[in-house]
Design a protein around this motif. Structure first.
Motif, PDB file in Angstrom:
ATOM      1  N   GLU A  30      82.268  51.051 107.576  1.00  0.00           N
ATOM      2  CA  GLU A  30      81.707  49.930 108.336  1.00  0.00           C
ATOM      3  C   GLU A  30      80.440  49.399 107.675  1.00  0.00           C
ATOM      4  O   GLU A  30      80.207  48.186 107.644  1.00  0.00           O
ATOM      5  CB  GLU A  30      81.424  50.372 109.767  1.00  0.00           C
ATOM      6  CG  GLU A  30      82.698  50.663 110.559  1.00  0.00           C
ATOM      7  CD  GLU A  30      82.402  51.177 111.961  1.00  0.00           C
ATOM      8  OE1 GLU A  30      83.327  51.210 112.773  1.00  0.00           O
ATOM      9  OE2 GLU A  30      81.237  51.544 112.228  1.00  0.00           O
ATOM     10  N   ILE A  31      79.631  50.293 107.126  1.00  0.00           N
ATOM     11  CA  ILE A  31      78.431  49.859 106.405  1.00  0.00           C
ATOM     12  C   ILE A  31      78.837  49.041 105.180  1.00  0.00           C
ATOM     13  O   ILE A  31      78.203  48.041 104.832  1.00  0.00           O
ATOM     14  CB  ILE A  31      77.579  51.071 105.993  1.00  0.00           C
ATOM     15  CG1 ILE A  31      76.942  51.727 107.224  1.00  0.00           C
ATOM     16  CG2 ILE A  31      76.501  50.666 105.000  1.00  0.00           C
ATOM     17  CD1 ILE A  31      75.957  50.837 107.943  1.00  0.00           C
ATOM     18  N   ASP A  32      79.913  49.454 104.537  1.00  0.00           N
ATOM     19  CA  ASP A  32      80.375  48.754 103.338  1.00  0.00           C
ATOM     20  C   ASP A  32      80.784  47.325 103.675  1.00  0.00           C
ATOM     21  O   ASP A  32      80.633  46.413 102.851  1.00  0.00           O
ATOM     22  CB  ASP A  32      81.546  49.527 102.718  1.00  0.00           C
ATOM     23  CG  ASP A  32      81.982  48.927 101.398  1.00  0.00           C
ATOM     24  OD1 ASP A  32      83.146  48.492 101.286  1.00  0.00           O
ATOM     25  OD2 ASP A  32      81.160  48.914 100.461  1.00  0.00           O
ATOM     26  N   LEU A  33      81.292  47.093 104.918  1.00  0.00           N
ATOM     27  CA  LEU A  33      81.727  45.754 105.323  1.00  0.00           C
ATOM     28  C   LEU A  33      80.546  44.811 105.542  1.00  0.00           C
ATOM     29  O   LEU A  33      80.685  43.592 105.423  1.00  0.00           O
ATOM     30  CB  LEU A  33      82.577  45.842 106.600  1.00  0.00           C
ATOM     31  CG  LEU A  33      83.916  46.592 106.455  1.00  0.00           C
ATOM     32  CD1 LEU A  33      84.610  46.692 107.807  1.00  0.00           C
ATOM     33  CD2 LEU A  33      84.809  45.887 105.446  1.00  0.00           C
ATOM     34  N   ILE A  34      79.364  45.366 105.897  1.00  0.00           N
ATOM     35  CA  ILE A  34      78.189  44.512 106.163  1.00  0.00           C
ATOM     36  C   ILE A  34      77.125  44.746 105.101  1.00  0.00           C
ATOM     37  O   ILE A  34      75.932  44.657 105.376  1.00  0.00           O
ATOM     38  CB  ILE A  34      77.616  44.796 107.556  1.00  0.00           C
ATOM     39  CG1 ILE A  34      77.136  46.254 107.612  1.00  0.00           C
ATOM     40  CG2 ILE A  34      78.612  44.534 108.640  1.00  0.00           C
ATOM     41  CD1 ILE A  34      76.131  46.489 108.706  1.00  0.00           C
ATOM     42  N   GLU A  35      77.535  45.070 103.885  1.00  0.00           N
ATOM     43  CA  GLU A  35      76.583  45.449 102.842  1.00  0.00           C
ATOM     44  C   GLU A  35      75.524  44.359 102.631  1.00  0.00           C
ATOM     45  O   GLU A  35      74.368  44.645 102.346  1.00  0.00           O
ATOM     46  CB  GLU A  35      77.320  45.718 101.536  1.00  0.00           C
ATOM     47  CG  GLU A  35      76.407  46.233 100.439  1.00  0.00           C
ATOM     48  CD  GLU A  35      77.178  46.601  99.194  1.00  0.00           C
ATOM     49  OE1 GLU A  35      78.408  46.427  99.187  1.00  0.00           O
ATOM     50  OE2 GLU A  35      76.541  47.075  98.249  1.00  0.00           O
TER      51      GLU A  35
END
Length: 698
Positions: A104-109
């Protein structure tokens, strides 16, 4: 009177005439003898030099093999240790919670700054996601912090694709260096574990390593990692332990650990200030090793033999070196012995020439005869010196002829058997040691006679009603014509070493049995379980024709297999009803407890591995790792069957004992879970006399 004097004068004149005639011939013979002596001396010197060079090559070959074995052993220890660190880290990287959060963090990097500031005013779908992730961040940090503390890591952090940390165990953690960011990105792009070079700090040597985190339900072979876990470990103590000398370390032998970083080399020395000592001279490595050679020591002003092997996955090199002077000390002894034998042989040859010359020239050359007499006296002194040395040797030395009768024994041999040297001459082994011992010794004698090669055996012999353990070295006694004239036997008394080993083995076995009894006290239903399991496992292994190592492994592992249950709640062990899923998981932790208890114990056999695998099943439904098929070792398969058989054969809090036929029926019905060959071996073993006795006793 005058007539007699005249006769004497005539005889003297005739003798003078007769001796002058062959005088020239005798001089030629003397010159010939001197040339022959010179030839023999030259040949002997050549043979001495050749023998010394050959001995040196053999010694260097032995030293190379020893250093290679020692280096490989320490490389394997380091590799296993690094693997264990990686396995610890996988508890985080394989966690579904961390995988999901990292994905999920990777999606909002692009909005990472918003995650850290947690803006309450942010609206919209993306804003809601960021607020939700920000709310979860303290929980994730706390979980990572608990993991690092429990696993004895200094710190940990989770890094995204851009090289920024979004989860860290310490808010004050220093920023990532450029080098660390590159290593993290390499672990991400290549989807593999990266170990960084060791760094020196005020608290010791620090090792960082990076483990990729895949998204949930990802295939490790196809899916790209979304984040990387960095863990930092203080490795000073572990490196000191690896480099510390063992009881087998020889004089002058050292182990060094080198590190390659940025085209420079340094030595890891946790016990010295600075901990990383740069090397002024760079080693010339070829491939994965530093070839064996004699060279200057890394830091001491001495010559050494050394070689080095690389540690996989890490730019570390294990360097083994030994002082050249100390390692070649035996070569000096060989050189002195060779020169002594050469000197003695030369003296004997000179004595022979002198005797021939004495015969040729007669009594008129008494002066020369006296010289040879003095030479013989020197030879006698040399012989007495050699006899004195031989008489003071502690080893028992005997020479037997081809018929097995002793032709020579040294004083130590005679004293050991309680007889004089003269009494032993002409006796054989049966007359000295007894019939049974002589039969055992005769077998090795035949090997030496047939192969003409040295033979070393270990034998227990009673001398003067006292048991002694000997290491007996036998070499063929071959004359210059190549004829075998007997066998030279050297008896080295190793009784004290053997008794100490036996004492240590008894102590270890008593300790193991004490641990087993402790487990049985914690769970009355386990009383006698370990002993029954051990006895059956040994019989199964023997029935399968396993090696002595496998038999010893299952015997010891059986006694230690239940030790982890000491830390399982006794109420759970003795619960009369069926366990819940949560209780089963708690019970299954006994394997993990066993591993913690036995982890630091050095076994020469795969004891710990077998205990960790004994609850695995062939179809992969076992625990703790869910191994299957050939991933489970043979000792563990034997333990699995004997454990289940012993458990079902005895009553438990939740069921009565089962009959032998019922147990075998259950085992046969569990197709694909247990090894069928092991089950058949158990059935065969229980039908044997030994198996019946085991079941009767237990």
């Amino acid at each position: 009177m005058s007539t007699q004097r005249a006769k004497n004068d005539i005889f003297a004149e005739a003798l003078a005439t007769d001796t002058q005639a062959p005088l020239q011939q005798k001089k030629h013979l003397l010159r010939l003898g001197l040339w022959v002596l010179l030839l023999v001396v030259s040949l002997a010197l050549f043979l001495i030099n050749w023998g010394l060079e050959n001995k040196r090559q053999q010694l260097e070959s032995t030293i190379e093999k020893r250093l290679e074995v020692l280096a490989k052993g320490r490389v394997d220890v380091i590799s296993v240790w690094l693997s264990s660190l990686a396995e610890q880290g996988k508890r985080i990287t394989h966690s579904d919670l961390f995988k999901l959060y990292a994905a999920e963090i990777d999606l909002i990097e692009a909005d990472m700054s918003l995650l850290l500031t947690s803006p309450l005013s942010e609206t919209g779908a993306n804003g809601d996601d960021i607020q939700q992730l920000a709310a979860q961040l303290p929980l994730m940090e706390n979980m990572l912090r608990e993991f690092t503390q429990y696993s004895d890591f200094l710190s940990g952090r989770v890094i995204n694709r851009s090289g920024h940390s979004f989860i860290a165990t310490d808010a004050g953690t220093t920023a990532l260096t450029k080098e660390q960011i590159e290593q993290a990105k390499t672990a991400l792009s290549e989807n593999r574990i990266i170990f960084s070079p060791t760094e020196a700090s005020g608290n010791g040597l620090i090792l960082h390593f990076y483990l990729p985190i895949l998204p949930p339900q990802a295939d490790p072979q196809q899916q790209q990692a979304v984040a990387v876990l960095q863990l930092s470990k203080n490795v000073s103590g572990k490196i000191s332990e690896i480099l510390s000398p063992s009881s087998l370390t020889e004089e002058g032998e050292r182990t060094r650990l080198l590190q390659h970083k940025n085209d420079d080399y340094a030595e890891l020395v946790p016990w010295l200030p600075g901990e990383l000592i740069p090397l002024t001279q760079k080693p010339i490595f070829i491939g994965q090793q530093l070839p064996f050679a004699d060279r200057d020591a890394l830091r001491e002003q001495t010559k050494v033999y050394s070689l080095a092997l690389k540690v996989p996955d890490l730019d570390w090199w294990v360097l083994q070196e030994i002082d050249l002077t100390i390692s070649l000390s035996s070569l000096g002894d060989f050189q002195r012995m060779t020169i002594g034998l050469f000197t003695l042989t030369s003296l004997l040859f000179l004595l022979l020439v002198g005797a021939l010359w004495w015969k040729l020239i007669g009594t008129e050359h008494r002066k020369m005869a006296n010289q040879f007499k003095r030479l013989a006296e020197q030879i006698e002194k040399q012989r007495q010196l050699l006899d004195s040395i031989n008489g003071n040797l502690s080893e028992y030395i005997g020479l037997k002829d081809n018929s097995g009768q002793y032709r020579y024994v040294n004083p130590a041999f005679a004293e050991a058997v309680g007889r004089t040297q003269d009494d032993l001459i002409g006796l054989d082994d049966a007359a000295i040691f007894g019939f049974d011992t002589s039969k055992r010794l005769a077998a090795s004698d035949r090997k030496v006679i047939e192969s003409r090669e040295p033979e070393t055996i270990n034998e227990s012999i009673y001398l003067l009603s006292e048991l002694h353990h000997f290491q007996i070295s036998k070499v063929p006694f071959i004359d210059p014509e190549g004829q075998l004239n007997g066998i030279i036997s050297t008896f080295r008394d190793v009784t004290e070493i053997i008794e100490q080993q036996q004492k240590s083995e008894r102590s270890t076995r008593q300790t193991i049995e004490a641990l087993a009894k402790t487990v049985e006290l914690n769970d009355p239903h386990l009383a006698g379980h370990s002993r029954l399991m051990s006895a059956l496992s040994v019989e199964i292994a023997k029935t399968l024709g396993c090696s002595k190592q496998v038999v010893a492994t299952v015997e010891t592992a059986s006694f230690l297999s239940q030790v982890g249950k000491i830390f399982v709640d006794s109420e759970l062990l003795q619960k009369p009803g069926i366990l819940t899923e949560e209780e089963k998981k708690e019970m299954e932790k006994h394997v993990e407890h066993s591993a913690k208890i036995l982890h630091d114990i050095e076994f020469d056999l795969p004891i710990l591995e077998s205990i960790q695998q004994m609850n695995e099943l062939l179809d992969g439904s076992g625990y703790p790792q869910g191994l299957s098929g050939d991933e489970i070792g043979l000792p563990a398969r034997i333990l699995a069957v004997s454990n289940s058989f012993s458990a079902m054969l005895r009553p438990r809090s939740y069921r009565p004992a089962k009959s032998r036929d019922d147990v075998f029926g259950i085992l046969d019905d569990t197709s694909g879970k247990y090894d069928a060959k092991v089950i058949n071996a158990l059935r065969e073993a229980t039908k044997s006399r030994a198996g019946e006795e085991i079941l009767k006793e237990h």
